[in-house]
Each structure stands twice: as C-alpha cells, then as structure tokens.
Write a protein that holds these residues in place. Sequence first.
Motif, PDB file in Angstrom:
ATOM      1  N   GLY A 264       0.828  -1.210   0.000  1.00  0.00           N
ATOM      2  CA  GLY A 264       0.000   0.000   0.000  1.00  0.00           C
ATOM      3  C   GLY A 264       0.852   1.246   0.000  1.00  0.00           C
ATOM      4  N   GLY A 265       0.322   2.298   0.628  1.00  0.00           N
ATOM      5  CA  GLY A 265       1.096   3.521   0.755  1.00  0.00           C
ATOM      6  C   GLY A 265       0.807   4.577  -0.278  1.00  0.00           C
ATOM      7  N   MET A 266      -0.279   4.428  -1.054  1.00  0.00           N
ATOM      8  CA  MET A 266      -0.640   5.515  -1.966  1.00  0.00           C
ATOM      9  C   MET A 266      -1.099   6.711  -1.137  1.00  0.00           C
ATOM     10  N   VAL A 300       6.365 -10.818 -17.061  1.00  0.00           N
ATOM     11  CA  VAL A 300       5.983  -9.819 -16.052  1.00  0.00           C
ATOM     12  C   VAL A 300       4.963 -10.425 -15.096  1.00  0.00           C
ATOM     13  N   PRO A 301       4.988  -9.995 -13.833  1.00  0.00           N
ATOM     14  CA  PRO A 301       4.050 -10.556 -12.859  1.00  0.00           C
ATOM     15  C   PRO A 301       2.699  -9.847 -12.878  1.00  0.00           C
ATOM     16  N   ARG A 302       1.695 -10.531 -12.392  1.00  0.00           N
ATOM     17  CA  ARG A 302       0.448  -9.871 -12.048  1.00  0.00           C
ATOM     18  C   ARG A 302       0.754  -8.899 -10.914  1.00  0.00           C
ATOM     19  N   ILE A 303       0.174  -7.710 -10.967  1.00  0.00           N
ATOM     20  CA  ILE A 303       0.449  -6.703  -9.953  1.00  0.00           C
ATOM     21  C   ILE A 303      -0.713  -6.658  -8.960  1.00  0.00           C
ATOM     22  N   PHE A 304      -0.379  -6.759  -7.672  1.00  0.00           N
ATOM     23  CA  PHE A 304      -1.344  -6.595  -6.588  1.00  0.00           C
ATOM     24  C   PHE A 304      -0.957  -5.367  -5.771  1.00  0.00           C
ATOM     25  N   THR A 305      -1.959  -4.614  -5.322  1.00  0.00           N
ATOM     26  CA  THR A 305      -1.726  -3.537  -4.355  1.00  0.00           C
ATOM     27  C   THR A 305      -2.647  -3.749  -3.166  1.00  0.00           C
TER      28      THR A 305
END
Length: 464
Positions: A264-266, A300-305
């Motif tokens: 996180g951290g947005m 490339v990986p799947r991106i999780f946030t």
Amino acid sequence: MKNKYIDLIQQAFEMPNEEFTMTEDGELEWFGIPLMDIIKQYGTPLRICYLPKIADNIRRVRRMFNVAIAKTEYDADYNYCYCTKSSHFEFVMNEVLKNNVNIETSSAFDINILESLFEAGTLKPETYIICNGFKRPQYIENIQNLMEKGFTNIIPILDNKFELDLFDFERIGKMNVGIRIASEEEPKFEFYTSRLGIRYNDIIPYYKQTIAGNPHVSLKMLHFFVNTGIRDTAYYWNELSKAVNLYCDLRKICPELDSLNIGGGMPIQAHLDFEFDYEYMIEEIVTQIKKICDNNNVPVPRIFTEFGSYTVGESGAMLYSIVNQKQQNDREKWNMIDSSFMTTLPDTWGINQRYVFLAINNWNSEYERVNLGGLTCDSEDFYNAEAHSNAIFMPKISRGEEQYIGFFHMGAYQESLGGYGGIQHCLIPGPKLVVIDKDDNGEYFTKLFAKEQSYKSMLKILGY
C-alpha cells in the motif's frame, strides 16, 4: 480590505473545488452536502463516513493502472486489494466489496469478519484473500477454516521461516503462499531493516530448502512494501528495483511464481495545497517492473496492491464545535473543542499527522490566529499547525454565535487507534458516527450508525 475567513482560504487555495464549496451564507458544503444541516440534525462531536468517496477512489486507481498497462503493453493484470486494518466497519467492507475488490488481512479476527461477510452473501469465495502479518496459531486456524469453506484464492504471506510449519496439510491439502521481503528502511529511520518479512539473502535459500520440494505448497506471490509508502524518491525506486530483481531471480527457478504485491502507501490529500501525480507514479511503477523483467527475460508478474488509507481515508470527517475561547497570554488564544484530539484523532498526537482543516460556518467573518485545545487534562491534547502553515486560522468568534470546525480525510485508522467503543482518556465519550450515502437518484441520505458513548457502557467495561 480582504480580512474575512473566506478571503484567507480563497487566496491560499483553489476554492471552491470538486469537494468543498461554500454557500452565500458562509457555510461549508462537502461533496455538495450542507454540513450545517448535518450538525443541526445530529449535533457535535460527530464522525462522518461518506461512502461514495470509497468507490470513487477504487475506480480511479483501477483505471490508472489499467491505462498504464495498456500504454506499456504490460502482459499481465492488475488486482486491487483493500487492507482491512484501515477500517473494519461493516459499512466500509460492504462498500469495498461492492466494487469487486480483493482483501488483505492482518490478524485472526479479520478472518472472522470475512466469514461473517461470506455468510451474508457479500464476500465471494473466489475473492483473493492476502493474509499478511505475523501468524499465531489462531490466525493459522482461521485461515484453514476459510479454506475449508471453499475459498480458492487464499494466499498466506509468510512473514518468517517458521510459519509454514504451523499449517495442517492433511487437513487443507495443497495451498498457494507468498513471501514478504524484509525491506530496508529509509536512511533516516530508527533501524535499518523492517521487522516484517524475510530478509533478501534468505529468501531464495528458504524457497529451495522448504518450498521447492514440498508437494503441498506453491509459491505464487512475492510481497514488497516500504513504510514511507509510494513516493517519487530515489529510496522508493531503489527498493522497488531490488524487489523486482529478486522476483526475476525467483521466477527463473520457480515457474509457479506469477504475482508481485507492491503493498500500500498511496498518499491521500492531507492539506488543501496537496499535489501528487498519481498517473505518473502508477505508469512509472508499471514501466519499471516491465523493464526489469524484460531485461531478465522473465514474464511480467500480475500486480497486486493493498491500498487501505487511500481507499477509506478521504471518506472520513470529524466535526466539532468550539465551546469556549480562552486568552492565555498576550499572543495565545485557545479555542476549546467539545471533544479530544487524542481520542478522536490520535494520529495528530501520536505521529503529528495533519489533516484538511476548515471552519464549517462564519466564513464571512474576520479571521484570527488560534490554537485548538481538547477537553482532556493532557498537555498534548492540542492542534496548532497545518501541513502548509505553522499556524491555525479561524473566524473570529462573536458573542452568541456558534462556531463549528471540521477535519477531513481522517477516515483511516483513527477509530481503531483511538479504541472505538472503549475507554477514552479522561473518560471523554466517543462521538456519534453517521454514515452518508447516495440513493439511486443521486440524492444523499444519512444513517446514524452509533450514538455518543454513554457512561453506562464505560462503567460496564470498567467493572462497575
């Protein structure tokens, strides 16, 4: 001469804007909601949650990631997760899940909440459940219970090298796991490496020794997070680069690994002159991941946030009334609120957090510099500076006139840190909590979620 409060605000900021507008009578509206009407109906102190803002922020970031993926020809998808620790309230979780968001948990009781949502038909069994945190036996037990209920996308993130031994594979069969990287803290932090996760040099040997030959476990995700959050700094880009390079090294020996969780951290708006280029940061993150993977000839990986504060922070507001003004010396005026900062906005005391602060009424009055004081006897129960200014300015208080103030974008963490429903410092009661939503016609409506805390509830907790 422009010496009114409205002049001060409009000279310093772009006001009105999409979020804040003013009436001709000098009263503040928030997302088109006349806050004085809310105060007249419910009184103060009053905590508000404006649910539509949650959905707006989810859609906004999801759109920006999808645009960045399309622009960079990134050959994997993006997955939005909400970290429950930011706010556990049912109305928040329901709003989040309406938007097909995945979930990140931190402790055993988080799983009990998910079970309740599943039984209510709100949580789908195919939802990704990312289980972070240091896992004690009850947490492990609850994760296994959820697996047995048919949840197919649970990914426990291993926080240390011993957690895997706690799972009962005869009971659950095979499962996917992730590994959290113990990232290096920024140079000015009090220690060098995060206490969370497994250190860089141990991850690949641990995978080879413990996971690679284990028929019950597949490594699917590498988890990366830094405490400073997502910022355009050399430190952040360096840590992201290290994490992606580690992902590439692991991917070469672990073909099941296909996901990178960047945590996180947005940031959210903590003051009215806040500026952050969300589109640039998101596109640059996607670009950097793709570039490093291409250089390593790795998919490339799947991106999780795992956005928590970003999801719910800007949906929250705390409203107070000024009950008295005290002139303590020639220069210092104290406006006393009808509650406590330490208990209702504990981050202002604990980490010197600043929030968007505005007067609710009397915008056509002259302004003056003041300090804001809470009702507890603690010397730290005050608020006297904004993020953009080492001062607080408010309309001058006239005899016989009520003055109300609001703190905005405080919807994350404050209830849990302040001990919602528990014992507060000096037994200052917890405020009312009102939820605001929109109907099918776009008209807002309010619902009282909780009354102001009573003395009976406090005495019961204390054993009286």
